[in-house]
Design an enzyme around this catalytic site. Structure first.
Site, PDB file in Angstrom:
ATOM      1  N   LEU A 317      45.988  44.638  55.384  1.00  0.00           N
ATOM      2  CA  LEU A 317      44.790  44.044  54.799  1.00  0.00           C
ATOM      3  C   LEU A 317      45.262  43.123  53.679  1.00  0.00           C
ATOM      4  CD1 LEU A 317      41.709  44.057  55.060  1.00  0.00           C
ATOM      5  CD2 LEU A 317      41.620  45.798  53.276  1.00  0.00           C
ATOM      6  N   ASP A 318      44.942  41.825  53.795  1.00  0.00           N
ATOM      7  CA  ASP A 318      45.474  40.820  52.877  1.00  0.00           C
ATOM      8  C   ASP A 318      45.111  41.122  51.439  1.00  0.00           C
ATOM      9  OD1 ASP A 318      46.417  39.544  55.133  1.00  0.00           O
ATOM     10  OD2 ASP A 318      44.691  38.202  55.293  1.00  0.00           O
ATOM     11  N   VAL A 319      45.898  40.541  50.527  1.00  0.00           N
ATOM     12  CA  VAL A 319      45.675  40.765  49.113  1.00  0.00           C
ATOM     13  C   VAL A 319      44.340  40.176  48.666  1.00  0.00           C
ATOM     14  CG1 VAL A 319      46.909  38.652  48.473  1.00  0.00           C
ATOM     15  CG2 VAL A 319      46.764  40.555  46.839  1.00  0.00           C
TER      16      VAL A 319
END
Length: 441
Positions: A317-319
């Protein structure tokens, strides 16, 4: 020094010579000395007698050279004041010393070697008369070859393939050479290769356990080493054991207790936290797993710090994204979510800006490719002008953001709300909870 030495400075014997007659020498007190004795008569040398047979007379009053000590005229003389000895000429000089000439001996026999000069002419081998430009030792009938010509001929001459002779040189005269027929080798009937009796058969036990969902392959190898696995009631403790895929597999109570220690945590990740390895300026999401941020439910185990051991994210899950993040130490859960044959769905709510190109919604559903590989079909629905609903079965890095850029949109917000059959629900932002016993992905 005497007056005679002063008069003759070049004479080194002047001070020892006898003064002339009539001259008197005054001593230190000034008294005249007694008259000197008359000189001895000179020794007359006889011409017929050799000097070596006549004894030398002692010098009387004067110093001179003893000619008898010089030896014979042919004797070797030594230099008076250093220097090398004069070399004796070899030609035309005979030995004058009394020692007989040394004879040369040949080998260990000690016999004198014969000189070539002493051999009679009859025993000497006549040397063939050589003609200018010819080798006298060359075999008769063969002209002399010049080395330079042979080298040139070797370079310029082409290599000829030597054909086998039609006739044998050992065959008798008048009979043609006969070749023996080649005896055929009896190889026997050609048969198909037979499979070895000791060839491995079946499937590895760890692979069967992983496919059945009992545990991961890594956990299966650990249990097999500890003797916690039984196949058809027989204990297996050797790694690499192969079994029948339809065999009955059971695990011991110790394995069940070890598996019960594995936990799965559901986290509502906020923006600014990375799911996996920490990046510069970012904080890993696992740091949010603390007793203070836990949402306690009935039947949940008590949180212990050792539960963080081996905890890893099952899916990225991207930052810049928020939503549901799964952290687990159970290999079965990880395989079900991120395995190669995983069919778990991931649901997202995406807020975008910009204007979508014509037919962009169909392209998002199916028809795009990333990194040269086509994407799996996706379910995409437009909720309003600035919000889209995605359901994917794969999760490549920044996949949704890159897909939207291809159709003219820019993602300004992304939230994951479901993974498989587990929903985010009302879990507060930045808090977590355990996966319950009745829940499954």
């Amino acid at each position: 020094m005497s007056e005679s030495g002063k008069d003759n400075p070049g004479d080194p014997w002047a001070k020892w010579r006898k003064p002339e007659a009539g001259a008197t020498k005054v001593d230190r007190k000034g008294e005249p000395k007694s008259e000197a004795r008359p000189a001895a008569p000179p020794v007359e040398s006889a011409a017929a007698e050799p000097l070596a047979d006549k004894p030398a007379a002692n010098p009387s009053g004067t110093l001179g050279v003893n000619k008898a000590a010089l030896g014979e005229p042919g004797a070797r003389k030594r230099p008076l004041r250093g220097g090398a000895l004069p070399r004796k000429p070899r030609s035309g000089v005979t030995e004058t010393s009394g020692a007989p000439p040394r004879e040369k001996t040949s080998g260990a026999s000690g016999k004198p070697a014969e000189r070539k000069a002493d051999r009679p002419d009859a025993l000497r081998k006549p040397r063939p008369e050589s003609v200018a430009g010819e080798n006298p030792w060359a075999p008769a009938g063969k002209p002399r070859e010049v080395r330079g010509d042979r080298r040139d001929e070797r370079v310029a001459r082409p290599v000829k393939a030597t054909a086998p002779s039609a006739e044998s040189p050992w065959a008798s005269a008048g009979k043609p050479a006969e070749r023996r027929p080649v005896r055929p080798v009896d190889k026997g009937p050609v048969t198909a290769p037979v499979a070895r009796a000791d060839a491995p058969s079946g499937v590895r036990l760890s692979k069967v356990m992983s496919e059945r969902g009992l545990c991961s392959r890594r956990e299966a190898d650990l249990w097999i080493e500890r003797g916690w696995v039984f196949v058809n009631g027989e204990q297996i403790s050797e790694l690499g054991t192969r079994i029948d895929p339809s065999a009955d597999i059971t695990i011991s109570k110790a394995a069940q207790k070890d598996q019960a220690k594995q936990v799965t945590i559901l986290l509502h990740k906020p923006v600014g936290y990375v799911s996996g390895q920490p990046e510069p300026g970012c904080i890993p999401a696992v740091t949010l797993i603390t007793p203070e941020t836990q949402v306690v439910q009935s039947g949940d185990p008590e949180f212990k710090p050792w539960m963080l051991r081996g905890l890893a994210p099952a899916g990225r899950l991207d930052v810049d994204s928020t939503g549901l993040l799964v952290l687990t130490s159970d290999g079965r859960v990880a395989k079900r979510l991120i395995g190669e044959d995983s069919q778990a769905e991931k649901e997202y709510l995406v807020r975008v800006s910009g204007e979508m190109i014509k037919g962009g919604l169909d392209l998002l559903r199916h028809g795009l490719e990333l990194d040269g590989k086509p994407l799996k079909p996706a379910w995409v629905k437009q909720l309003n002008e600035d919000q889209l609903h995605f359901i994917l079965k794969e999760g490549k890095k920044r996949q949704i953001r890159r897909m939207c850029e291809l159709v003219g949109l820019k993602v300004i917000g992304l939230k994951r709300v479901r993974i498989g059959r587990i929903r985010l629900g009302d879990l507060p932002l930045g808090q977590w909870r355990f996966l319950r016993e009745g829940e499954a992905f």
